[in-house]
Design an enzyme around this catalytic site. Structure first.
Site, mmCIF file in Angstrom:
data_model
loop_
_atom_site.group_PDB
_atom_site.id
_atom_site.type_symbol
_atom_site.label_atom_id
_atom_site.label_comp_id
_atom_site.label_asym_id
_atom_site.label_seq_id
_atom_site.Cartn_x
_atom_site.Cartn_y
_atom_site.Cartn_z
ATOM 1 N N ASP A 154 5.548 1.208 -7.674
ATOM 2 C CA ASP A 154 4.166 0.953 -7.273
ATOM 3 C C ASP A 154 4.022 1.020 -5.750
ATOM 4 O OD1 ASP A 154 1.499 0.255 -7.734
ATOM 5 O OD2 ASP A 154 2.049 -1.235 -9.256
ATOM 6 N N ASN A 162 -2.341 9.101 -1.194
ATOM 7 C CA ASN A 162 -1.793 10.027 -0.192
ATOM 8 C C ASN A 162 -1.510 11.405 -0.792
ATOM 9 O OD1 ASN A 162 -1.202 8.075 2.228
ATOM 10 N ND2 ASN A 162 -0.515 7.020 0.373
ATOM 11 N N GLU A 188 1.356 5.540 -6.520
ATOM 12 C CA GLU A 188 0.632 5.133 -5.303
ATOM 13 C C GLU A 188 -0.850 5.486 -5.406
ATOM 14 O OE1 GLU A 188 -0.402 8.383 -4.428
ATOM 15 O OE2 GLU A 188 -0.238 7.768 -2.322
ATOM 16 N N TRP A 189 -1.311 5.639 -6.666
ATOM 17 C CA TRP A 189 -2.743 5.709 -7.004
ATOM 18 C C TRP A 189 -3.457 6.926 -6.409
ATOM 19 C CZ3 TRP A 189 -2.267 0.770 -3.909
ATOM 20 C CH2 TRP A 189 -1.462 -0.150 -4.585
ATOM 21 N N GLY A 190 -2.690 7.939 -6.023
ATOM 22 C CA GLY A 190 -3.312 9.143 -5.473
ATOM 23 C C GLY A 190 -3.792 8.971 -4.043
ATOM 24 N N ASP A 227 -6.249 2.153 -11.099
ATOM 25 C CA ASP A 227 -5.922 1.729 -12.468
ATOM 26 C C ASP A 227 -7.036 2.029 -13.476
ATOM 27 O OD1 ASP A 227 -3.736 0.764 -11.212
ATOM 28 O OD2 ASP A 227 -3.987 -1.317 -11.842
HETATM 29 C C1 GLA Z 1 -0.741 -1.758 -10.151
HETATM 30 C C2 GLA Z 1 -0.444 -0.544 -11.010
HETATM 31 C C3 GLA Z 1 -0.613 -0.915 -12.473
HETATM 32 C C4 GLA Z 1 0.314 -2.068 -12.814
HETATM 33 C C5 GLA Z 1 0.061 -3.246 -11.895
HETATM 34 C C6 GLA Z 1 1.097 -4.328 -12.078
HETATM 35 O O1 GLA Z 1 -2.078 -2.131 -10.228
HETATM 36 O O2 GLA Z 1 -1.277 0.537 -10.676
HETATM 37 O O3 GLA Z 1 -0.355 0.190 -13.312
HETATM 38 O O4 GLA Z 1 1.642 -1.638 -12.704
HETATM 39 O O5 GLA Z 1 0.084 -2.837 -10.540
HETATM 40 O O6 GLA Z 1 0.915 -5.401 -11.198
#
Ligand code: GLA
Length: 453
Positions: A148, A185, A181-183, A203
């Protein structure tokens, strides 16, 4: 001579700065189960072992799901040597015990950490402990690491993930590396040599708006996906209760069209027949898992009605009609035209050209729309680079140049070469005409596979 030596050294240094990930892994999108979407921090040894059992008894393992991944909250501190310490109350026998159990069931074991100092639930992160943690995970028997981006503050994403990737390599155990890293970068631009999959967005939540919003953000990313390197639009919510069965079917279909990792996020011990009928649809899964590893591209976007095409091996393809509106739609579908179009290849996936002014003939909402009996050509102009070869200019013997963004070796096919299979009805279409009206429920899809005769 000196100049060449300098270039050689520079090339060598830049190569050694790029992590050499284990490159024989995740040749098709990883499939498994992850604890987060349903259980959040409520994880334990018993839960994970029961999930492994249920993976088998529910038929999920038989359908191809293999990774059992514990997300956040298994870890609680670091000891005086900096070793990561599992939560003893929840994992009394430690992580290797759980991993051994998962392995004994013929499944693979995954774990979670973060590139920053803390995880998203403020458990200890991996920062500064990358090589130590990678060795620990290898000792546990980890096969999959979700990493993460919480607690990262001023870190550079590419360097941080490259560091962990190198640490995994150095530890010597082949581990699928899932970058999360959620896109933020643009990992699709740099992560192909670093990890095997990368999250492209924030998420997912268990509702239609969240799911479809994430789906819409995948449009321009198809070119970056392929065997061993996948865009990850986040884990599945199918079966968690926040969407209708129709919406979950759409969620699953779209993820399969995108060649997404399929990480179920529901309670495997309590799967309703509807949930099973979705997650265990083997023909849909086969589209996701196709060996070519192509992500679908959008052939036509008319706002709330879209057509997506995924090129499959053996010159087959999957076509998905998507109705994102709240109303039922009746669309005239020209299967002959769909048979002849090229699916998106690696060169595709750029922004869609806008629909022609006045709408696209044959698309709902357009002037002279399908409901008014537009002739078969009515599916509308194809997007750039994805068209039907102009009449009389087919590519003989399938050896055509492909064109800009095209596919070499593409053979335009007709309905004579294909039968059309409805993936959710699980039957072949009986086509009296090449065009047919198709009813699309609100928030629903139709998925067709063009199967070579
Ligand atoms: C972030 C991630 C999720 C999950 C949570 C856990 O939000 O994007 O997929 O792993 O952390 O805390």
């Amino acid at each position: 001579m000196r100049k060449y030596l300098l270039i050689f050294v520079a090339v060598f240094l830049s190569m050694s700065a790029t992590a050499q990930k284990f490159d024989q892994l995740a040749k098709t999108p990883p499939m498994g189960w992850n604890s987060w979407n349903k259980f959040h921090c409520d994880v334990s040894e018993a839960l994970i072992m029961q999930a492994a059992d249920a993976m088998i008894s529910s038929g999920m393992k038989g359908a191809g799901y293999e990774y059992i991944v514990i997300d956040d909250c298994w870890q609680i501190s670091r000891d005086e040597n900096g070793e990561i310490v599992p939560d003893k109350d929840r994992f009394p026998h430690g992580m290797k015990y759980v991993a051994d159990y998962v392995h004994s069931k013929g499944l693979k074991f995954g774990i979670y950490s973060s590139a920053g100092t803390v995880t998203c639930q403020r458990r200890p992160g991996g920062f500064g402990h990358e090589y130590q943690d990678a060795r620990t995970y290898a000792r546990y028997g980890v096969d999959y690491l979700k990493y993460d981006w919480c607690g990262s503050t001023t870190q550079d994403a590419k360097s941080s993930y490259t560091n962990m990737s190198s640490a995994i390599k150095a530890a010597g155990r082949p581990i699928v590396f899932s970058i999360c890293e959620w896109g933020s970068n643009k990992p699709w631009e740099w992560a192909a040599n670093v990890g095997h999959l990368w999250r492209t967005t924030g998420d997912i939540s268990d509702n239609w708006n969240s799911m479809i919003d994430i789906f819409n953000k995948q449009k321009d990313l198809a070119r970056y996906a392929g065997p061993g390197k996948w865009n990850d639009p986040d884990m599945l919510e199918v079966g968690n209760g926040g969407m209708t069965t129709e919406e979950y079917r759409t969620h699953f279909s779209l993820w399969c069209m995108l060649a997404s990792p399929l990480m179920a996020g529901n309670d495997l011990q309590k799967m309703t027949p509807e949930t099973k009928s979705i997650l265990l649809n083997k023909e849909m899964i086969a589209i996701d898992q196709d060996s070519l590893g192509r992500q679908a591209t959008c052939y036509r976007d008319n706002g709330n009605y879209q057509i997506w095409v995924k090129t499959l091996s053996n010159n087959e393809k999957a076509v998905c009609l998507l109705n994102t509106s709240d109303e039922k739609k009746s669309v005239l579908v020209d299967f002959s035209l769909l048979a002849s179009i090229r699916g998106g290849g690696r060169g595709f996936g750029g922004p869609m050209p806008p629909a022609p002014a006045g709408g696209v003939p044959g698309m709902p909402g357009a002037q002279g729309a399908a409901a008014q009996g537009v002739p078969p050509a009515g599916l509308g102009a194809p997007a750039a680079g994805q068209g039907v070869p102009p009449a009389g200019q087919g590519m003989p013997g399938g050896m055509g140049p492909g064109g800009p963004g095209g596919q070499r070796g593409f053979t335009p096919l007709t309905l004579e070469n294909y039968k059309v299979r409805d993936i959710w009805e699980q039957k072949d279409l009986v086509l009296k005409e090449t065009s047919m009206y198709v009813e699309l429920l609100p928030h629903a899809v139709k998925v067709y596979r063009f199967v070579r005769k």
